[in-house]
Design an enzyme around this catalytic site. Structure first.
Site, PDB file in Angstrom:
ATOM      1  CD  GLU A  32      -2.152   2.048   1.747  1.00 23.32           C
ATOM      2  OE1 GLU A  32      -1.799   3.010   1.035  1.00 23.32           O
ATOM      3  OE2 GLU A  32      -2.470   2.154   2.945  1.00 23.32           O
ATOM      4  CB  CYS A  88      -0.889   7.247   1.724  1.00 23.74           C
ATOM      5  SG  CYS A  88      -1.984   6.085   2.460  1.00 23.74           S
TER       6      CYS A  88
HETATM    7  C1  UN1 Z   1      -2.155   6.014   4.992  1.00 24.57           C
HETATM    8  O1  UN1 Z   1      -1.946   7.207   5.176  1.00 24.57           O
HETATM    9  O2  UN1 Z   1      -1.160   5.224   4.865  1.00 24.57           O
HETATM   10  O3  UN1 Z   1      -8.210   6.961   4.835  1.00 24.57           O
HETATM   11  C2  UN1 Z   1      -3.484   5.410   4.957  1.00 24.57           C
HETATM   12  C3  UN1 Z   1      -7.351   7.317   5.632  1.00 24.57           C
HETATM   13  C4  UN1 Z   1      -6.764   6.293   6.551  1.00 24.57           C
HETATM   14  C5  UN1 Z   1      -5.739   5.501   5.831  1.00 24.57           C
HETATM   15  C6  UN1 Z   1      -4.564   6.315   5.427  1.00 24.57           C
HETATM   16  N1  UN1 Z   1      -7.792   5.414   7.035  1.00 24.57           N
HETATM   17  O4  UN1 Z   1      -6.943   8.453   5.676  1.00 24.57           O
END
Ligand code: UN1
Length: 514
Positions: free
Chosen positions: A270, A304
């Site tokens: 991811e 992210c």
């Molecule tokens: C991440 O920043 O690696 O939707 C994932 C979101 C979080 C996941 C972020 N539940 O912002």
């Protein structure tokens, strides 16, 4: 935890304050007799504040951890889904029972605001409980398969072996424990390498899992930087790797796995994004303003999923930018342990320097740059002033800028499709937002945009476990989606059993059937 209720909030803040001087330590779960170098861990909002130490795993410790994890894995797998689920739920209970320590470390080690720290704990607990439910669902009974008369076929899931989980600092608890919990639920044992910046919270998480009854050999901590990750992924006994972090590191892990002789490992990655939001002239300006500020600046933009590029239709551009700038100027930047703070620091000086380089470079491509006000106190930590940069289009932004920097571009309605094509052309595919009340626009963007999570008329962060399974495609990751119904199964291997049920399989019957 209801932070709006002063009767809940104020005693919590007091208890968190009392934990500030506590010293924490992260070291490998299994200690060899080789004392490694001790690295200090400091608070991102004040690098003079030392909150603990990290000792990295040595090559011998990595080897020993994998040996132990491999030896115990068949037993852990044989335990079955129900018992593994009960242990994961017991771990969730332990996490909740240690709310104060967890929230305190989220603030001190990761520089998270109080709101973000609470969300972090909730997400971690949700992952543990959801994957426990999945362990029960997927591992209870074999799945019967169709087949000819006289034959019985069924499919069973089993752990693949030893799984490595390599996790990021931006969700130091939730994304540390989520993939590990999925791997454990599926019958794997786990060696976990947390981000080098946030090993203390990972060490606490592993300890709480052990206290809950998960055997030490089943879930082991291997702190360290990239070299430790490289030692783990190059070991042929590792059957699978779960990685969350940058696209570049995912490429490096892929190369490391490909270079191994003797075993093929699965990679679940991811990674980053270049996430856009598109706003047309039918959007509600107040709602857009609130959602843009949350998507771009909550967690100091260190998600992210965070919004990096905002496309606004030209008829409403000036009005919308004025409103967004107004809300932007009202953001409170500062010490994340203060309740009023909206935007804390970025994780460390390297992250800060990379973002500052980007802002400096943008002076050549950007039309206008707005920054929040500076404060001498920020010099103690790794702060990046929230920034808005006007640009022509997303094409200039090849790399993810992981922090509180938002780019804004103008588009003409007739170019809507081109905007979507330009977003797709970068190759990332994590989140996208759309604010529009035109059904045809929604259908067009929804059908063309290549992202894992598409959000309409709301913010584009904060995916909730189970309701909004999260993860991208292309340069943003391999899938499956975290917190979704296909996730745990990807950590397992499928075995099919075929039984001849006619006449106990005698030779005559066998020959007759050929
Ligand atoms: C991440 O920043 O690696 O939707 C994932 C979101 C979080 C996941 C972020 N539940 O912002």
């Amino acid at each position: 935890i209801d932070l709006a209720d002063p009767l809940v909030r104020d005693p919590l803040l007091k208890r968190l304050h009392n934990l500030r001087d506590r010293q924490w330590e992260a070291s490998p779960t299994f200690k060899a007799e080789i004392p490694g170098e001790i690295a200090p861990i400091t608070a991102p909002f004040d690098h003079g504040l030392r909150i603990g130490t990290r000792r990295d795993a040595s090559a011998e410790e990595v080897d020993m951890a994998i040996t132990k994890a491999e030896a115990i894995q068949p037993g852990w797998n044989a335990l079955g889904g129900e018992k593994r689920a009960a242990l994961l739920e017991a771990a969730a209970d332990e996490f909740e029972a240690h709310t104060d320590e967890i929230l305190s470390l989220c603030q001190l080690e990761a520089g998270k605001t109080i709101v973000d720290s609470v969300l972090e704990l909730r997400e971690a607990v949700d992952f543990l409980r959801y994957y426990a439910t999945e362990a029960r669902r997927l591992f209870a009974e074999p799945t019967p398969l169709p087949g000819p008369t006289g034959e019985e076929n069924y499919l069973k899931l089993a752990g693949r072996g030893v799984f490595a989980t390599i996790s990021p600092w931006n969700f130091p608890l939730a994304i540390f424990i989520g993939p590990a919990a999925a791997a454990l639920a599926a019958g794997n044992t786990v060696v976990a390498k947390p981000a080098e910046q946030t090993p203390l919270i990972a060490a606490l998480a592993v300890k709480l899992c052990h206290d809950a009854g998960i055997p030490e050999e089943v879930f082991q901590l291997l702190p360290g930087a990239g070299e430790v990750g490289q030692l783990i992924t190059s070991d042929t006994r590792i059957a699978g790797v779960s990685f969350t972090g940058s696209t570049q590191t995912a490429h490096a892990i892929n190369r490391s796995l490909a270079a191994r002789d003797g075993s093929i490992a699965t990679l679940i990655a991811e990674t980053g994004g270049q996430n856009a939001m598109i706003v047309d002239s039918t959007a509600l300006p107040e709602q857009v303003t609130r959602d843009v500020i949350a998507s771009a600046f909550q967690s100091a933009g260190q998600r992210c999923s965070a919004q990096r590029v905002l496309y606004i239709q030209e008829d409403v551009y000036d009005e919308m930018v004025t409103m967004i700038r107004g809300a932007f100027q009202a953001l409170v930047v500062g010490d994340p342990t203060e309740f009023a703070t909206d935007v804390g620091p970025v994780i460390d000086h390297d992250a800060q320097a990379a973002l500052e380089r980007h802002v400096a470079r943008s002076a050549t491509i950007g039309r206008t740059i707005w920054r929040a006000d500076d404060d001498p106190a920020f010099a103690r930590g790794s702060f990046v002033l929230p920034t808005i940069i006007e640009i022509e289009g997303i094409g200039h932004l090849q790399r993810e800028n992981f922090g509180p920097v938002l780019h804004i571009a103008k588009f003409k309605n007739k170019d809507l499709e081109k905007v979507v094509d330009d977003i797709n052309a970068l190759g990332y595919g994590l989140t996208c937002g759309l604010h529009s009340r035109v059904e045809a626009t929604r259908r067009l963007v929804e059908s063309k945009i290549k992202v894992g999570n598409f959000y309409v008329n709301r913010n584009q962060i904060g995916a909730v476990v189970e309701s909004q399974p999260f993860g991208g495609e292309g340069l943003s990751g391999t899938g499956p989606k975290a917190g979704g119904p296909h996730y745990v199964a990807r950590f397992a291997t499928e075995r099919v059993v075929t039984v001849d049920t006619t006449a106990a399989g005698g030779n005559a019957t066998l020959l007759a059937s050929l």
